[in-house]
Design a protein around this motif. Structure first.
Motif, PDB file in Angstrom:
ATOM      1  N   VAL A 212       0.843  -1.196   0.000  1.00 49.09           N
ATOM      2  CA  VAL A 212       0.000   0.000   0.000  1.00 49.09           C
ATOM      3  C   VAL A 212       0.877   1.244   0.000  1.00 49.09           C
ATOM      4  O   VAL A 212       1.963   1.261   0.599  1.00 49.09           O
ATOM      5  CB  VAL A 212      -0.972   0.028   1.195  1.00 49.09           C
ATOM      6  CG1 VAL A 212      -1.941  -1.137   1.145  1.00 49.09           C
ATOM      7  CG2 VAL A 212      -0.216   0.040   2.522  1.00 49.09           C
ATOM      8  N   LEU A 213       0.395   2.263  -0.670  1.00 53.62           N
ATOM      9  CA  LEU A 213       1.080   3.549  -0.748  1.00 53.62           C
ATOM     10  C   LEU A 213       0.140   4.592  -0.125  1.00 53.62           C
ATOM     11  O   LEU A 213      -0.758   5.108  -0.790  1.00 53.62           O
ATOM     12  CB  LEU A 213       1.404   3.882  -2.197  1.00 53.62           C
ATOM     13  CG  LEU A 213       2.369   2.869  -2.829  1.00 53.62           C
ATOM     14  CD1 LEU A 213       2.001   2.603  -4.276  1.00 53.62           C
ATOM     15  CD2 LEU A 213       3.808   3.360  -2.723  1.00 53.62           C
ATOM     16  N   PRO A 214       0.313   4.881   1.170  1.00 54.62           N
ATOM     17  CA  PRO A 214      -0.602   5.763   1.888  1.00 54.62           C
ATOM     18  C   PRO A 214      -0.288   7.233   1.597  1.00 54.62           C
ATOM     19  O   PRO A 214       0.742   7.763   2.031  1.00 54.62           O
ATOM     20  CB  PRO A 214      -0.349   5.405   3.353  1.00 54.62           C
ATOM     21  CG  PRO A 214       1.052   4.896   3.387  1.00 54.62           C
ATOM     22  CD  PRO A 214       1.351   4.309   2.048  1.00 54.62           C
ATOM     23  N   SER A 215      -1.161   7.899   0.882  1.00 56.70           N
ATOM     24  CA  SER A 215      -0.852   9.230   0.367  1.00 56.70           C
ATOM     25  C   SER A 215      -0.621  10.261   1.462  1.00 56.70           C
ATOM     26  O   SER A 215       0.303  11.080   1.365  1.00 56.70           O
ATOM     27  CB  SER A 215      -1.958   9.696  -0.582  1.00 56.70           C
ATOM     28  OG  SER A 215      -3.227   9.703   0.065  1.00 56.70           O
ATOM     29  N   ALA A 216      -1.438  10.264   2.510  1.00 53.25           N
ATOM     30  CA  ALA A 216      -1.257  11.256   3.578  1.00 53.25           C
ATOM     31  C   ALA A 216       0.088  11.070   4.262  1.00 53.25           C
ATOM     32  O   ALA A 216       0.826  12.031   4.518  1.00 53.25           O
ATOM     33  CB  ALA A 216      -2.395  11.156   4.593  1.00 53.25           C
ATOM     34  N   ARG A 217       0.419   9.827   4.578  1.00 54.73           N
ATOM     35  CA  ARG A 217       1.690   9.537   5.251  1.00 54.73           C
ATOM     36  C   ARG A 217       2.878   9.956   4.381  1.00 54.73           C
ATOM     37  O   ARG A 217       3.827  10.586   4.864  1.00 54.73           O
ATOM     38  CB  ARG A 217       1.777   8.052   5.582  1.00 54.73           C
ATOM     39  CG  ARG A 217       3.079   7.620   6.246  1.00 54.73           C
ATOM     40  CD  ARG A 217       3.035   6.147   6.603  1.00 54.73           C
ATOM     41  NE  ARG A 217       2.076   5.912   7.667  1.00 54.73           N
ATOM     42  CZ  ARG A 217       2.385   5.953   8.970  1.00 54.73           C
ATOM     43  NH1 ARG A 217       3.619   6.222   9.353  1.00 54.73           N
ATOM     44  NH2 ARG A 217       1.464   5.713   9.878  1.00 54.73           N
ATOM     45  N   LEU A 218       2.830   9.629   3.096  1.00 54.22           N
ATOM     46  CA  LEU A 218       3.938   9.974   2.204  1.00 54.22           C
ATOM     47  C   LEU A 218       4.056  11.488   2.034  1.00 54.22           C
ATOM     48  O   LEU A 218       5.168  12.030   1.985  1.00 54.22           O
ATOM     49  CB  LEU A 218       3.734   9.295   0.852  1.00 54.22           C
ATOM     50  CG  LEU A 218       3.826   7.767   0.866  1.00 54.22           C
ATOM     51  CD1 LEU A 218       3.405   7.190  -0.482  1.00 54.22           C
ATOM     52  CD2 LEU A 218       5.237   7.306   1.226  1.00 54.22           C
ATOM     53  N   HIS A 219       2.931  12.158   1.948  1.00 56.96           N
ATOM     54  CA  HIS A 219       2.906  13.619   1.834  1.00 56.96           C
ATOM     55  C   HIS A 219       3.523  14.243   3.086  1.00 56.96           C
ATOM     56  O   HIS A 219       4.364  15.158   3.006  1.00 56.96           O
ATOM     57  CB  HIS A 219       1.452  14.063   1.659  1.00 56.96           C
ATOM     58  CG  HIS A 219       1.264  15.401   1.038  1.00 56.96           C
ATOM     59  ND1 HIS A 219       0.059  16.078   1.111  1.00 56.96           N
ATOM     60  CD2 HIS A 219       2.090  16.207   0.319  1.00 56.96           C
ATOM     61  CE1 HIS A 219       0.158  17.202   0.465  1.00 56.96           C
ATOM     62  NE2 HIS A 219       1.382  17.325  -0.017  1.00 56.96           N
ATOM     63  N   ALA A 220       3.108  13.764   4.246  1.00 54.79           N
ATOM     64  CA  ALA A 220       3.610  14.297   5.516  1.00 54.79           C
ATOM     65  C   ALA A 220       5.104  14.035   5.671  1.00 54.79           C
ATOM     66  O   ALA A 220       5.857  14.903   6.148  1.00 54.79           O
ATOM     67  CB  ALA A 220       2.832  13.683   6.673  1.00 54.79           C
ATOM     68  N   GLU A 221       5.554  12.841   5.279  1.00 52.47           N
ATOM     69  CA  GLU A 221       6.977  12.525   5.393  1.00 52.47           C
ATOM     70  C   GLU A 221       7.811  13.421   4.481  1.00 52.47           C
ATOM     71  O   GLU A 221       8.908  13.862   4.863  1.00 52.47           O
ATOM     72  CB  GLU A 221       7.203  11.049   5.069  1.00 52.47           C
ATOM     73  CG  GLU A 221       6.678  10.118   6.153  1.00 52.47           C
ATOM     74  CD  GLU A 221       6.810   8.645   5.799  1.00 52.47           C
ATOM     75  OE1 GLU A 221       7.025   8.339   4.615  1.00 52.47           O
ATOM     76  OE2 GLU A 221       6.702   7.815   6.720  1.00 52.47           O
ATOM     77  N   ALA A 222       7.309  13.692   3.280  1.00 48.43           N
ATOM     78  CA  ALA A 222       8.021  14.597   2.378  1.00 48.43           C
ATOM     79  C   ALA A 222       8.103  15.999   2.973  1.00 48.43           C
ATOM     80  O   ALA A 222       9.134  16.680   2.844  1.00 48.43           O
ATOM     81  CB  ALA A 222       7.320  14.627   1.016  1.00 48.43           C
ATOM     82  N   ALA A 223       7.035  16.445   3.613  1.00 45.63           N
ATOM     83  CA  ALA A 223       7.038  17.762   4.248  1.00 45.63           C
ATOM     84  C   ALA A 223       8.042  17.822   5.394  1.00 45.63           C
ATOM     85  O   ALA A 223       8.773  18.811   5.557  1.00 45.63           O
ATOM     86  CB  ALA A 223       5.641  18.101   4.762  1.00 45.63           C
ATOM     87  N   ALA A 224       8.111  16.761   6.191  1.00 48.90           N
ATOM     88  CA  ALA A 224       9.074  16.718   7.291  1.00 48.90           C
ATOM     89  C   ALA A 224      10.504  16.785   6.747  1.00 48.90           C
ATOM     90  O   ALA A 224      11.368  17.467   7.319  1.00 48.90           O
ATOM     91  CB  ALA A 224       8.876  15.458   8.109  1.00 48.90           C
ATOM     92  N   GLY A 225      10.737  16.090   5.642  1.00 50.64           N
ATOM     93  CA  GLY A 225      12.066  16.150   5.024  1.00 50.64           C
ATOM     94  C   GLY A 225      12.433  17.556   4.586  1.00 50.64           C
ATOM     95  O   GLY A 225      13.565  18.013   4.763  1.00 50.64           O
ATOM     96  N   PHE A 226      11.463  18.266   4.013  1.00 50.17           N
ATOM     97  CA  PHE A 226      11.682  19.650   3.597  1.00 50.17           C
ATOM     98  C   PHE A 226      12.006  20.523   4.805  1.00 50.17           C
ATOM     99  O   PHE A 226      12.941  21.340   4.774  1.00 50.17           O
ATOM    100  CB  PHE A 226      10.428  20.170   2.893  1.00 50.17           C
ATOM    101  CG  PHE A 226      10.498  21.646   2.523  1.00 50.17           C
ATOM    102  CD1 PHE A 226      10.977  22.050   1.295  1.00 50.17           C
ATOM    103  CD2 PHE A 226      10.056  22.623   3.415  1.00 50.17           C
ATOM    104  CE1 PHE A 226      11.027  23.396   0.964  1.00 50.17           C
ATOM    105  CE2 PHE A 226      10.095  23.963   3.090  1.00 50.17           C
ATOM    106  CZ  PHE A 226      10.594  24.344   1.865  1.00 50.17           C
ATOM    107  N   ALA A 227      11.238  20.362   5.867  1.00 50.60           N
ATOM    108  CA  ALA A 227      11.445  21.181   7.062  1.00 50.60           C
ATOM    109  C   ALA A 227      12.826  20.949   7.657  1.00 50.60           C
ATOM    110  O   ALA A 227      13.533  21.893   8.040  1.00 50.60           O
ATOM    111  CB  ALA A 227      10.364  20.881   8.093  1.00 50.60           C
ATOM    112  N   LEU A 228      13.231  19.692   7.731  1.00 45.29           N
ATOM    113  CA  LEU A 228      14.513  19.361   8.336  1.00 45.29           C
ATOM    114  C   LEU A 228      15.691  19.777   7.457  1.00 45.29           C
ATOM    115  O   LEU A 228      16.770  20.098   7.959  1.00 45.29           O
ATOM    116  CB  LEU A 228      14.557  17.862   8.637  1.00 45.29           C
ATOM    117  CG  LEU A 228      13.621  17.411   9.751  1.00 45.29           C
ATOM    118  CD1 LEU A 228      13.469  15.896   9.730  1.00 45.29           C
ATOM    119  CD2 LEU A 228      14.147  17.878  11.112  1.00 45.29           C
ATOM    120  N   ALA A 229      15.469  19.787   6.153  1.00 43.47           N
ATOM    121  CA  ALA A 229      16.530  20.214   5.247  1.00 43.47           C
ATOM    122  C   ALA A 229      16.859  21.688   5.440  1.00 43.47           C
ATOM    123  O   ALA A 229      17.943  22.147   5.073  1.00 43.47           O
ATOM    124  CB  ALA A 229      16.133  19.952   3.785  1.00 43.47           C
ATOM    125  N   GLY A 230      15.925  22.436   6.016  1.00 41.63           N
ATOM    126  CA  GLY A 230      16.157  23.848   6.260  1.00 41.63           C
ATOM    127  C   GLY A 230      16.870  24.132   7.564  1.00 41.63           C
ATOM    128  O   GLY A 230      17.071  25.276   7.918  1.00 41.63           O
TER     129      GLY A 230
END
Length: 230
Positions: A212-230
């Protein structure tokens, strides 16, 4: 750390997934009692639900762009529309605000591509399964997207709006969704996109014959990656 702005309430049932996952990922990365810098603008779901069923998408764009502008003014560095269906107006929102908008289909598409999947099933609302705004964005990542047959699409759509957005979880609906996923597997799908954020409240990996590819979870994880990259 950058600040994440969530346009939520689409529905609030699934917005909770975003808040939880983003903060979990930040704590996992930074340790201790760390959490994310985040803002949530939660809209009244009945208002936007009525608009999409009346095909008044221009008003949806205006409403969500206003929410996004408020979040940007409050200091958000990135915006997420916490929905697959409402990502139809993502480009409109991005044009109206001063910060980038992370599209949910791009977060999902990147994961499908990373796993080397060539064909995936898609579950979601009628809007998401049948209109090109979402399927075409996914297909641009280089894989085939298939949807259920018409009767199955009607069932998936009905369960979302009559049950999941209202916090109702029924075993009969879980079983029906699992059967549709079995059909995807029989048709050669490598995985299934849970292309409505509320579906993650009902279906998990243990209910599926394929990944399964859970869209909300993947979206949230990508956002966390963006935040931490800053």
């Amino acid at each position: 750390m950058r600040t994440i702005g969530l346009i939520g309430g689409l529905s609030w049932e699934s917005t909770m997934i975003y808040y939880q996952i983003i903060n979990q990922r930040v704590r996992e990365r930074l340790g201790g009692s760390h959490s994310a810098n985040s803002l949530i603008w939660s809209v009244d779901y009945t208002t936007v639900e009525d608009l999409i069923f009346a095909d008044r998408w221009d008003e949806v764009s205006t409403l969500l762009a206003g929410a996004g502008g408020n979040l940007a003014d409050l200091g958000a560095d990135l915006l997420l529309i916490c929905s697959n269906t409402f990502s139809r107006v993502s480009d409109d929102v991005e044009r109206a605000v001063s910060v980038p908008v992370l599209h949910i289909a791009d977060a999902v598409g990147a994961e499908v591509r990373a796993r080397g999947m060539r064909k995936v099933g898609l579950l979601g609302t009628h809007f998401t399964m049948e209109q090109p705004f979402y399927r075409d964005r996914l297909a641009a990542h280089g894989f085939d997207v298939v949807v259920p047959q018409r009767e199955q699409r009607e069932l998936v759509h009905r369960v979302i709006f009559d049950e999941l957005v209202r916090g109702v979880l029924r075993e009969s609906s879980r079983d029906a969704y699992a059967q549709i996923i079995d059909d995807f597997a029989d048709g050669g799908a490598d995985g299934v996109i849970l292309g409505c954020t509320e579906i993650e409240l009902l279906i998990s990996a243990k209910d599926s014959a394929i990944p399964v590819l859970p869209s909300a979870r993947l979206h949230a994880e990508a956002a966390a990656g963006f935040a931490l990259a800053g």
